[in-house]
Design a protein around this motif. Structure first.
Motif, PDB file in Angstrom:
ATOM      1  N   GLU A 120       0.840  -1.284  -0.079  1.00  0.00           N
ATOM      2  CA  GLU A 120      -0.018  -0.014   0.137  1.00  0.00           C
ATOM      3  C   GLU A 120       0.801   1.185   0.024  1.00  0.00           C
ATOM      4  OE1 GLU A 120      -0.091  -2.604   2.341  1.00  0.00           O
ATOM      5  OE2 GLU A 120      -2.104  -3.033   2.590  1.00  0.00           O
ATOM      6  N   LEU A 121       2.189   1.115   0.752  1.00  0.00           N
ATOM      7  CA  LEU A 121       2.788   2.446   0.933  1.00  0.00           C
ATOM      8  C   LEU A 121       3.459   2.922  -0.435  1.00  0.00           C
ATOM      9  CD1 LEU A 121       2.941   4.226   3.210  1.00  0.00           C
ATOM     10  CD2 LEU A 121       5.239   3.067   3.769  1.00  0.00           C
ATOM     11  N   PRO A 122       4.065   2.047  -1.214  1.00  0.00           N
ATOM     12  CA  PRO A 122       4.786   2.620  -2.384  1.00  0.00           C
ATOM     13  C   PRO A 122       3.847   3.148  -3.211  1.00  0.00           C
ATOM     14  CG  PRO A 122       5.349   0.270  -2.269  1.00  0.00           C
ATOM     15  CD  PRO A 122       4.773   0.880  -0.813  1.00  0.00           C
ATOM     16  N   GLY A 150     -11.789  -2.691  -1.054  1.00  0.00           N
ATOM     17  CA  GLY A 150     -12.185  -3.256   0.163  1.00  0.00           C
ATOM     18  C   GLY A 150     -11.556  -2.061   0.959  1.00  0.00           C
ATOM     19  N   ARG A 151     -11.126  -2.509   2.330  1.00  0.00           N
ATOM     20  CA  ARG A 151     -10.668  -1.705   3.233  1.00  0.00           C
ATOM     21  C   ARG A 151      -9.439  -1.509   3.688  1.00  0.00           C
ATOM     22  NH1 ARG A 151     -13.291  -5.068   7.696  1.00  0.00           N
ATOM     23  NH2 ARG A 151     -12.477  -6.521   6.343  1.00  0.00           N
ATOM     24  N   LEU A 152      -8.439  -1.192   2.705  1.00  0.00           N
ATOM     25  CA  LEU A 152      -7.192  -1.107   2.645  1.00  0.00           C
ATOM     26  C   LEU A 152      -6.893   0.214   3.295  1.00  0.00           C
ATOM     27  CD1 LEU A 152      -5.750  -2.028  -0.833  1.00  0.00           C
ATOM     28  CD2 LEU A 152      -6.042  -3.345   1.198  1.00  0.00           C
ATOM     29  N   THR A 153      -7.460   1.238   3.479  1.00  0.00           N
ATOM     30  CA  THR A 153      -7.112   2.387   4.454  1.00  0.00           C
ATOM     31  C   THR A 153      -8.174   2.674   5.180  1.00  0.00           C
ATOM     32  OG1 THR A 153      -8.583   3.605   2.789  1.00  0.00           O
ATOM     33  CG2 THR A 153      -6.182   3.461   1.997  1.00  0.00           C
ATOM     34  N   ARG A 154      -7.913   3.600   6.181  1.00  0.00           N
ATOM     35  CA  ARG A 154      -8.773   4.057   7.308  1.00  0.00           C
ATOM     36  C   ARG A 154      -8.760   5.522   7.232  1.00  0.00           C
ATOM     37  NH1 ARG A 154      -6.178   2.270  12.501  1.00  0.00           N
ATOM     38  NH2 ARG A 154      -6.604   0.186  11.578  1.00  0.00           N
ATOM     39  N   SER A 155     -10.157   6.108   7.024  1.00  0.00           N
ATOM     40  CA  SER A 155     -10.146   7.653   6.696  1.00  0.00           C
ATOM     41  C   SER A 155     -10.455   8.073   8.245  1.00  0.00           C
ATOM     42  CB  SER A 155     -11.313   7.756   5.820  1.00  0.00           C
ATOM     43  OG  SER A 155     -12.416   6.845   5.851  1.00  0.00           O
ATOM     44  N   ARG A 202      -0.435  -0.029   8.587  1.00  0.00           N
ATOM     45  CA  ARG A 202      -0.789   1.299   9.191  1.00  0.00           C
ATOM     46  C   ARG A 202      -1.716   1.962   8.290  1.00  0.00           C
ATOM     47  NH1 ARG A 202       3.151   3.710  12.656  1.00  0.00           N
ATOM     48  NH2 ARG A 202       1.624   5.018  13.043  1.00  0.00           N
ATOM     49  N   PRO A 203      -2.789   1.675   8.281  1.00  0.00           N
ATOM     50  CA  PRO A 203      -3.621   1.847   6.954  1.00  0.00           C
ATOM     51  C   PRO A 203      -4.076   3.498   7.135  1.00  0.00           C
ATOM     52  CG  PRO A 203      -4.991   0.590   8.660  1.00  0.00           C
ATOM     53  CD  PRO A 203      -3.640   0.572   9.053  1.00  0.00           C
ATOM     54  N   PHE A 246      -2.167   5.791   6.616  1.00  0.00           N
ATOM     55  CA  PHE A 246      -1.398   6.237   5.973  1.00  0.00           C
ATOM     56  C   PHE A 246      -1.151   5.801   4.679  1.00  0.00           C
ATOM     57  CE2 PHE A 246       0.357   6.423  10.641  1.00  0.00           C
ATOM     58  CZ  PHE A 246       0.382   7.804  10.576  1.00  0.00           C
ATOM     59  N   TYR A 247      -2.179   5.105   4.289  1.00  0.00           N
ATOM     60  CA  TYR A 247      -1.940   4.439   2.889  1.00  0.00           C
ATOM     61  C   TYR A 247      -2.767   5.371   1.771  1.00  0.00           C
ATOM     62  CZ  TYR A 247      -0.069   0.437   5.432  1.00  0.00           C
ATOM     63  OH  TYR A 247       0.607  -0.110   6.310  1.00  0.00           O
ATOM     64  N   GLY A 248      -3.061   6.582   2.233  1.00  0.00           N
ATOM     65  CA  GLY A 248      -3.581   7.505   1.200  1.00  0.00           C
ATOM     66  C   GLY A 248      -4.886   7.081   0.632  1.00  0.00           C
ATOM     67  N   ARG A 249      -5.123   7.387  -0.839  1.00  0.00           N
ATOM     68  CA  ARG A 249      -6.261   7.286  -1.605  1.00  0.00           C
ATOM     69  C   ARG A 249      -6.400   6.046  -2.228  1.00  0.00           C
ATOM     70  NH1 ARG A 249      -6.219  12.191  -4.654  1.00  0.00           N
ATOM     71  NH2 ARG A 249      -4.312  11.232  -4.710  1.00  0.00           N
ATOM     72  N   LEU A 250      -6.090   4.678  -1.614  1.00  0.00           N
ATOM     73  CA  LEU A 250      -6.166   3.671  -2.398  1.00  0.00           C
ATOM     74  C   LEU A 250      -7.311   3.172  -2.801  1.00  0.00           C
ATOM     75  CD1 LEU A 250      -3.451   1.549  -0.985  1.00  0.00           C
ATOM     76  CD2 LEU A 250      -3.150   3.037  -2.900  1.00  0.00           C
ATOM     77  N   THR A 251      -8.474   3.531  -1.933  1.00  0.00           N
ATOM     78  CA  THR A 251      -9.800   2.894  -2.129  1.00  0.00           C
ATOM     79  C   THR A 251     -10.762   4.373  -2.590  1.00  0.00           C
ATOM     80  OG1 THR A 251     -10.173   3.153   0.270  1.00  0.00           O
ATOM     81  CG2 THR A 251      -9.242   0.947  -0.901  1.00  0.00           C
ATOM     82  N   ARG A 252     -11.907   3.881  -2.910  1.00  0.00           N
ATOM     83  CA  ARG A 252     -12.850   4.918  -2.964  1.00  0.00           C
ATOM     84  C   ARG A 252     -14.005   4.319  -2.184  1.00  0.00           C
ATOM     85  NH1 ARG A 252     -13.897   5.440  -8.880  1.00  0.00           N
ATOM     86  NH2 ARG A 252     -11.897   6.413  -9.076  1.00  0.00           N
ATOM     87  N   SER A 253     -14.780   5.008  -1.499  1.00  0.00           N
ATOM     88  CA  SER A 253     -15.821   4.663  -0.537  1.00  0.00           C
ATOM     89  C   SER A 253     -17.135   5.127  -1.324  1.00  0.00           C
ATOM     90  CB  SER A 253     -15.562   4.986   0.928  1.00  0.00           C
ATOM     91  OG  SER A 253     -15.028   6.359   0.855  1.00  0.00           O
TER      92      SER A 253
END
Lengths: 274, 274
Positions: free
Chosen positions: A156-158, A269-274, B264-265, B267-274
């Protein structure tokens, strides 16, 4: 990055810092910065914790820690020259806590400090994890992202740095030697190759060398082009040089495909946390 | 998956479907299902578009397309046996549109159809992209995710399936042969190795063989263990068998590290779209 091909000279130097001798470590770093500037390097990457060594006790880490505004970084900035950017891992004095950090120096801009987000094993006993996004920095060589070692094991980071515009990713590392099947790259290199290829991102992983308190290192320094393949060569002093070409069209990989436009983020899915 | 080690026998068969001869293709598929059931295979994976071939015109695709509730799948289900799951790529008749799909069959459950989310190049002229999440299916071998070919080039997708609980990922593919540096795996295999290792996910990529309308295939079928390394062997008929062990503790990779808990989700930016 302009709208034409850019070719960038990247160097990693597989230093061997000594825990008890920060002066030696800093002298080595300065020699490499000066040498790289002379060799017209565009991006120099040095190992994780290059100022201090890796296998530190909490006391040793506090002792060796440098503040984010250390005058050392300004001195290094003076020997950069006008075109080179440098990323060096260092042990950071954060007041009550110590961070596993990297400083990015680029001409005409203040030093940028990144604090490692993902800590490996006993690092958790010594360092506090970072609480900020990794930087994406404008440099003469292109937009530069910075992460450290185990960070790269979280794809996810790169990916998120590439989506934020990074062309190049500097990865100071200390990779403990792992067993692997014959003929295979180190597993961390497989990870970096994959991360480079899916996002058209050049990735420079600078490992360290030598043995330290019973730990052997992979000595796996690798520079990967945005096509996902390792490139360049290491000399006998552990200096690995590579030329990497950044084509603004590099993510357009077929007549109808673009690595970023083809993404379907609503299905990730739920890769990030807003 | 139970709380003990599970060893799973996975087979991929690198079939060579013929565009003008769907009956031949279906006969081959049924022979392989019956053979694998006899050989106590736990998971059989066959190529992308195994019923139809790949390089189809839109008219040929419509002609070859099977509905998601094709009686064929029920017939295949009958020869599965009691423990085996099967994933087969097929050309799906979606009414007004055609999908590049895969059907997953598992004992005692209705067929599950997945529609490819990321279409490669001229596929965009023939197929409609899917609009649903890839499935994660309970099978006797473990929780099974399904994606197709180019889908795997988006690291978000295998990662999100692993986070949703997948132990195994079946990837029907048709990989056109690409140039690569000597000694390297096919680039898609590098991708799969990385995806496997970062999530402790076993990944079975079943490529096809032969030449089709000027396209040569990589013939790169690879089964990767949850440690990220390729495993097993292919016989002269293109049957690749591997034993893969799923340890419920496989994501705990050091005394203080867990591949999922260490994320550390935020910090993974905008990988997904809710």
């Amino acid at each position: 990055m302009t709208n034409t091909l850019t070719t960038v000279r990247i160097r990693c130097v597989q230093l061997s810092p000594i825990i008890a001798d920060p002066e030696h470590n800093i002298r080595q770093i300065e020699l490499e910065i000066a040498g790289a500037a002379q060799d017209n390097v565009d991006l120099l990457v040095l190992p994780e914790l290059a100022t201090s060594g890796y296998s530190l006790t909490p006391e040793e880490a506090r002792e060796a820690a440098l503040p984010a505004d250390s005058p050392l970084f300004l001195r290094w900035q003076e020997i950069l020259g006008e075109n080179m950017s440098v990323v060096v891992g260092f042990c950071e004095d954060g007041g009550d806590v110590v961070y596993n950090s990297a400083v990015a120096l680029t001409p005409g801009a203040p030093p940028v400090v990144y604090r490692k987000l993902h800590l490996w094993d006993t690092e958790k006993l010594v360092f506090t994890p970072g609480r900020e996004d990794p930087p994406v920095i404008d440099t003469p060589a292109g937009k530069l992202g910075v992460v450290i070692c185990y960070d790269l094991e979280f794809p996810e980071l790169p990916r998120s740095l590439a989506l934020r515009g990074a062309d190049l990713l500097a990865v100071p590392t200390n990779w403990p030697l792992l067993e692997r099947p014959q003929g295979e790259h180190a597993p961390e290199v497989v990870q970096a190759m994959a991360a480079a290829r899916v996002s058209g991102l050049a990735i420079a992983c600078c490992d360290r060398s030598g043995e330290e308190r019973g730990t052997r290192w992979t000595e796996g320094t690798t520079i990967i082009g945005p096509d996902g393949w390792a490139t360049g060569e290491m000399d006998q002093s552990g200096r690995h040089d590579a030329l990497v070409t950044l084509d603004p069209e590099r993510r357009r990989i077929s007549e109808r495909n673009d690595l970023f436009e083809d993404r379907r983020p609503e299905f990730y899915g739920r890769l990030t946390r807003s």
